[in-house]
Design a protein around this motif. Structure first.
Motif, PDB file in Angstrom:
ATOM      1  N   TYR A  15      -0.826  20.741  69.440  1.00  0.00           N
ATOM      2  CA  TYR A  15      -0.551  20.917  68.200  1.00  0.00           C
ATOM      3  C   TYR A  15      -1.587  20.161  67.319  1.00  0.00           C
ATOM      4  O   TYR A  15      -1.977  19.370  67.661  1.00  0.00           O
ATOM      5  CB  TYR A  15       0.711  20.177  67.449  1.00  0.00           C
ATOM      6  N   GLY A  32      -3.966  21.099  63.077  1.00  0.00           N
ATOM      7  CA  GLY A  32      -3.847  22.094  61.895  1.00  0.00           C
ATOM      8  C   GLY A  32      -5.162  22.261  61.295  1.00  0.00           C
ATOM      9  O   GLY A  32      -6.293  21.449  61.990  1.00  0.00           O
ATOM     10  N   TYR A  53      -2.541  14.930  56.459  1.00  0.00           N
ATOM     11  CA  TYR A  53      -1.582  15.721  57.450  1.00  0.00           C
ATOM     12  C   TYR A  53      -0.348  15.117  57.252  1.00  0.00           C
ATOM     13  O   TYR A  53       0.038  13.807  56.952  1.00  0.00           O
ATOM     14  CB  TYR A  53      -1.977  15.505  58.897  1.00  0.00           C
ATOM     15  N   TRP A  95       2.830  15.376  59.218  1.00  0.00           N
ATOM     16  CA  TRP A  95       3.339  15.323  60.910  1.00  0.00           C
ATOM     17  C   TRP A  95       4.757  15.600  60.855  1.00  0.00           C
ATOM     18  O   TRP A  95       5.356  16.128  61.830  1.00  0.00           O
ATOM     19  CB  TRP A  95       2.850  14.309  61.507  1.00  0.00           C
ATOM     20  N   TYR A 104       6.894  18.825  61.747  1.00  0.00           N
ATOM     21  CA  TYR A 104       6.555  19.144  63.151  1.00  0.00           C
ATOM     22  C   TYR A 104       7.240  18.669  63.954  1.00  0.00           C
ATOM     23  O   TYR A 104       7.985  18.983  65.032  1.00  0.00           O
ATOM     24  CB  TYR A 104       5.059  19.466  63.399  1.00  0.00           C
ATOM     25  N   GLY A 130      -1.118  24.260  62.193  1.00  0.00           N
ATOM     26  CA  GLY A 130      -0.490  24.366  60.766  1.00  0.00           C
ATOM     27  C   GLY A 130      -1.491  24.399  59.697  1.00  0.00           C
ATOM     28  O   GLY A 130      -2.935  24.349  60.038  1.00  0.00           O
ATOM     29  N   PHE A 143       1.361  21.737  56.384  1.00  0.00           N
ATOM     30  CA  PHE A 143       0.874  20.871  57.160  1.00  0.00           C
ATOM     31  C   PHE A 143      -0.377  19.954  56.775  1.00  0.00           C
ATOM     32  O   PHE A 143      -0.577  18.718  56.936  1.00  0.00           O
ATOM     33  CB  PHE A 143       0.783  21.196  58.582  1.00  0.00           C
TER      34      PHE A 143
END
Length: 364
Positions: free
Chosen positions: A135, A137, A260, A262, A265, A285, A291
């Motif tokens: 993960y 973004g 960010y 987070w 998520y 993201g 995100f």
């Protein structure tokens, strides 16, 4: 008499079974608390990257309350010792582990293979397994927007950028920031100094000092501590942060920062793990889903600059603009992205060149 004894014995048996049932129920309740863990490369309160992840952890804890027990390990060096940290977290009963630095990936992958009943989540990485997800973004988009603020602020056409490691993540962020700066000021140049560390306040301050000595009148960063900003504040120079809203460290120098979010998520993944619906995935993201975003502006960002940033933000969200669409040239003037072409996420994860306008080597 014998009948009384039998009835008494039966009563004791019932009480005993009830006690066992209550004990079992209590034990089951304790087991129902789901354990989730995070691993940070710096302090949980570093004012940057690790703090942003820790805010995400706290978001999960607040949302799920007594259903979850979250924990973290901080200041964990990248390398083989990460494996030991992961093993200790698993022994403590953690069933999902979030590793928040690129250099944790090797151990995360090897431990995921050893523990198929545990879920592993690796930030900024590239490896996916049945029980290991990736993960991150589009931090490059927020870096582009932050670069506009820096480009508008420089009077000497020179911005100093303190950067961590020469890996694709940092390289693409540096290029995006530079493209943003040159959107506001076509003559702007971005000088970079590598610290080869994610979190080292002393190195970051030294890098900032060298950049100012080389002519930079605006400072920015792609590292984790607020040391660059604190130095900017001492020299009364504008500053663009990274990872978190760190304006308290340099209130008058602060311009903005790519940050960010987070928490959502993390919450979705912990919920899925608890429900037994977790599946491996690659999440990237963006500005549209919230995100990535920009931190609030500081006092030095003009109305005109805010309007330009707002226009580019809208265009990025609706897809009518993309900073990595061609034509794009590298530092030597070589055409890297022809007109009509766009760098994909896969391309960005492998990029090893810097755009025109950056002064410094992509090799570190």
């Amino acid at each position: 008499m014998r009948k009384t004894r039998v009835m008494f014995a039966a009563l004791l048996l019932v009480l005993g079974v009830t006690a066992l049932a209550l004990t079992a129920t209590g034990t089951a309740a304790k087991r129902a608390v789901y354990k989730a863990a995070w691993i940070y490369v710096g302090p949980h309160n570093d004012g940057g990257w690790s703090q942003a992840h820790n805010d995400g952890r706290l978001y999960v804890q607040k949302a799920l309350g007594s259903k979850v027990q979250t924990t973290f390990k901080e200041n964990v060096p990248e390398g083989p010792q990460v494996c030991q940290v992961i093993e200790s977290l698993i022994r403590d009963g953690n069933k999902i582990i979030f590793a928040t630095s690129f250099g944790f990936q090797t151990c995360m992958a090897s431990e995921a293979k050893k523990h198929p009943d545990v879920y592993f989540e690796q930030a900024t990485g590239t490896i996916q397994l049945k029980n290991m997800a990736e993960y991150f973004g589009a931090g490059e988009d927020a870096n582009y927007l932050a670069g506009i603020a820096a480009g508008a602020a420089t009077k000497k056409n020179t911005i100093g950028l303190v950067v961590a490691f020469p890996i694709p993540e940092v390289i693409r962020h540096t290029s995006a920031f530079t493209l943003g700066a040159r959107t506001a000021n076509p003559n702007a140049k971005v000088k970079i100094v590598w610290t080869n560390s994610w979190f080292d306040p002393a190195k970051e301050k030294k890098a900032a000092e060298s950049l100012v000595a080389a002519g930079a009148d605006v400072l920015a960063q792609n590292v984790d501590s607020p040391a660059t900003g604190q130095y900017a504040q001492s020299k009364k120079l504008p500053w663009v942060g990274y990872d978190s809203d760190a304006r308290k460290f340099a209130p008058t120098s602060w311009l903005t920062a790519p940050i960010y979010n987070w928490g959502p998520y993390y919450l979705s993944r912990v919920k899925a793990a608890m429900a037994g619906t977790w599946k491996t995935s690659f999440y990237y993201g963006n500005l549209k889903d919230g995100f990535v975003k920009l931190a609030p502006f500081g006092p030095g960002v003009s109305v005109k600059t805010k309007a330009l940033i707002a226009a580019k933000l809208k265009a990025l969200k609706d897809g009518t603009f993309y900073e990595f669409a061609g034509p794009l040239y590298d530092q030597s003037g070589k055409l890297r992205v022809p007109k009509g072409k766009r760098l994909s996420v896969k391309d960005l994860y492998a990029v090893n060149w810097l755009v025109k306008g950056v002064i410094g080597s992509p090799k570190g």
